[in-house]
Design an enzyme around this catalytic site. Structure first.
Site, PDB file in Angstrom:
ATOM      1  N   ASP A  78       0.847  -1.194   0.000  1.00 41.72           N
ATOM      2  CA  ASP A  78       0.000   0.000   0.000  1.00 41.72           C
ATOM      3  C   ASP A  78       0.881   1.242   0.000  1.00 41.72           C
ATOM      4  O   ASP A  78       2.067   1.190   0.356  1.00 41.72           O
ATOM      5  CB  ASP A  78      -0.941  -0.001   1.197  1.00 41.72           C
ATOM      6  N   GLU A 143      -0.199  -0.785   5.744  1.00 38.34           N
ATOM      7  CA  GLU A 143       0.868  -0.303   6.618  1.00 38.34           C
ATOM      8  C   GLU A 143       0.765   1.197   6.864  1.00 38.34           C
ATOM      9  O   GLU A 143       1.033   1.676   7.968  1.00 38.34           O
ATOM     10  CB  GLU A 143       2.239  -0.646   6.019  1.00 38.34           C
TER      11      GLU A 143
END
Length: 417
Positions: A78, A143
């Site tokens: 991400d 994250e």
């Protein structure tokens, strides 16, 4: 190593094209469609390269190699939102062969390192080396915005106790500061303005802030813009752990609106937290989100406190300010033995490959290394080079790809083979 370079460049370009910043959840895709497609691409590539893979409900994925005690390589796919100020398509995956760069959001944080780690495993596999440990390349999808991916992994699988995260700095990180995101509520019932808002993420320096208000000469003096009844403040984004590398758009906006007390508390006094410091560095403080609603102005601040302090130490000082607040997110500090096997081995690998003689460092960033009992962040950034992580025109160099492939391959051999 050269035989993997072209494949890394090609596949990283493809990975960057997925806008894997968090988006609204759809059925079976907790972080959005593009995020799930990015994970599928990565795991499909790993399977093609001959590795066993597992997709844990589109929260997080895993690539396995070897057998024995588990060893984690924790990376993430991400990204933070693109933000403003790009001169290259943030999700174009542009390969600039003339200047030896790949442009795009995630090139360094953290798609590039995740992919390089995969090819480090491939290099070991192709050399006929059988690891004495089970290397688990674990790639998360949340994250940047909360670690729900790690929470899910801990529910459905068993997290290794030891490992690395290629998501910070070289030579090796032995300590990470504690992190807390605080949202402060300032009263604004009689405000002579409306619609005050700014910022994209709590861990990104605010680069855009706007408000509906009357124009005055002060706007020009402060370098603000006026358009369609709105005053606009522009800054420069940076990682929340290094606010000094950015320009916060909220500060000038508060000055324009005459909110001098709020400006002093947030940008001058920093809630009284400036005195926190130890061997892992000084506390950093960055007000990165602002929103006016319901008669109040809410400001979310990114606080990174030195690793030998506790959250209780920080909140005892914040409480004295008398401003109501809520805790949006917090992570305890990480502190490793500088002379332990993990840190000393990683440091030795870095110095051997680069020919340097440097020592472990501490950072303000928060990495997946905290998810392990004994974990260390390991690359990819190095002192003295331009940092574009969480900024416009993020890129990774061809030189960096080559260097990291050598370092990660050797590190996995030393620690797992």
């Amino acid at each position: 190593m050269d035989k993997y370079f072209d494949d890394i460049v090609k596949n990283l370009s493809q990975l960057i094209k997925f806008d894997s910043s968090q988006a609204p959840a759809t059925e079976g895709k907790p972080f959005g469609e593009a995020n799930a497609k990015c994970l599928d691409f990565f795991l499909s590539l790993a399977s093609y390269l001959g590795f066993e893979t597992k997709n844990y409900d589109n929260y997080i994925g895993e690539v396995k190699f070897g057998s024995g005690e588990d060893f984690a390589v924790l990376a993430h796919l991400d990204v933070v939102p693109a933000g403003n100020g790009w001169t290259h398509d943030p999700f174009g995956g542009e390969v600039d062969r003339e200047n030896g760069k790949i442009w795009g959001r995630g090139a360094m944080d953290d798609k590039g390192p995740a992919l390089i780690a995969l090819y480090a495993m491939k290099a070991i596999k192709d050399a006929g080396i059988k690891p004495k440990k089970c290397i688990k390349l674990i790639v998360g999808c949340n994250e940047e915005t909360g670690w729900a991916c790690i929470d899910h992994y801990n529910k459905v699988a068993k997290m290794p106790e030891t490992g690395i995260s290629p998501d910070a700095d070289f030579p090796v990180i032995y300590a990470e500061k504690g992190i807390v995101h605080l949202t402060l509520a300032f009263p604004a019932e009689n405000a002579q303005f409306s619609g005050l808002k700014g910022g994209d993420r709590a861990n990104m320096v605010c680069d855009y802030c706007e408000v509906t208000a009357e124009k005055s000469d002060l706007a020009e003096q402060l370098g603000l813009e006026y358009a369609a009844g709105k005053i606009i403040s522009r800054g420069k984004s940076a990682h929340g752990s290094t606010p000094e590398k950015g320009v916060n758009a909220i500060e000038k906006m508060l000055a324009y609106l005459g909110l001098d007390g709020m400006k002093k508390l947030l940008f001058g006094e920093k809630l009284g937290l400036s005195g926190f410091e130890d061997e892992t560095g000084k506390l950093t403080f960055s007000p990165n989100l602002i929103e006016q609603r319901g008669g109040a102005i809410y400001v979310t601040c990114d606080v990174r406190y030195p690793a030998t302090y506790t959250l209780k130490n920080v909140l005892e000082v914040v409480d004295k300010c008398g401003i109501p607040y809520t805790i949006e997110h917090e992570q305890a500090p990480l502190f490793n033995d500088r002379n332990g096997k993990l840190i000393s081995t990683l440091l030795g690998v870095y110095n051997e490959v680069t020919g340097k003689n440097v020592q472990p460092v501490a950072i303000g960033g928060g990495t997946y290394a905290r998810a392990l009992k004994c974990g260390a962040a390991f690359g990819p950034e190095e002192e003295g080079e331009e940092s574009t992580i969480h900024q416009a025109d993020e890129y990774i160099t061809f030189e960096k790809i080559d260097k990291c492939l050598k370092i990660y391959t050797l590190a996995l051999q030393r620690l797992c083979c």
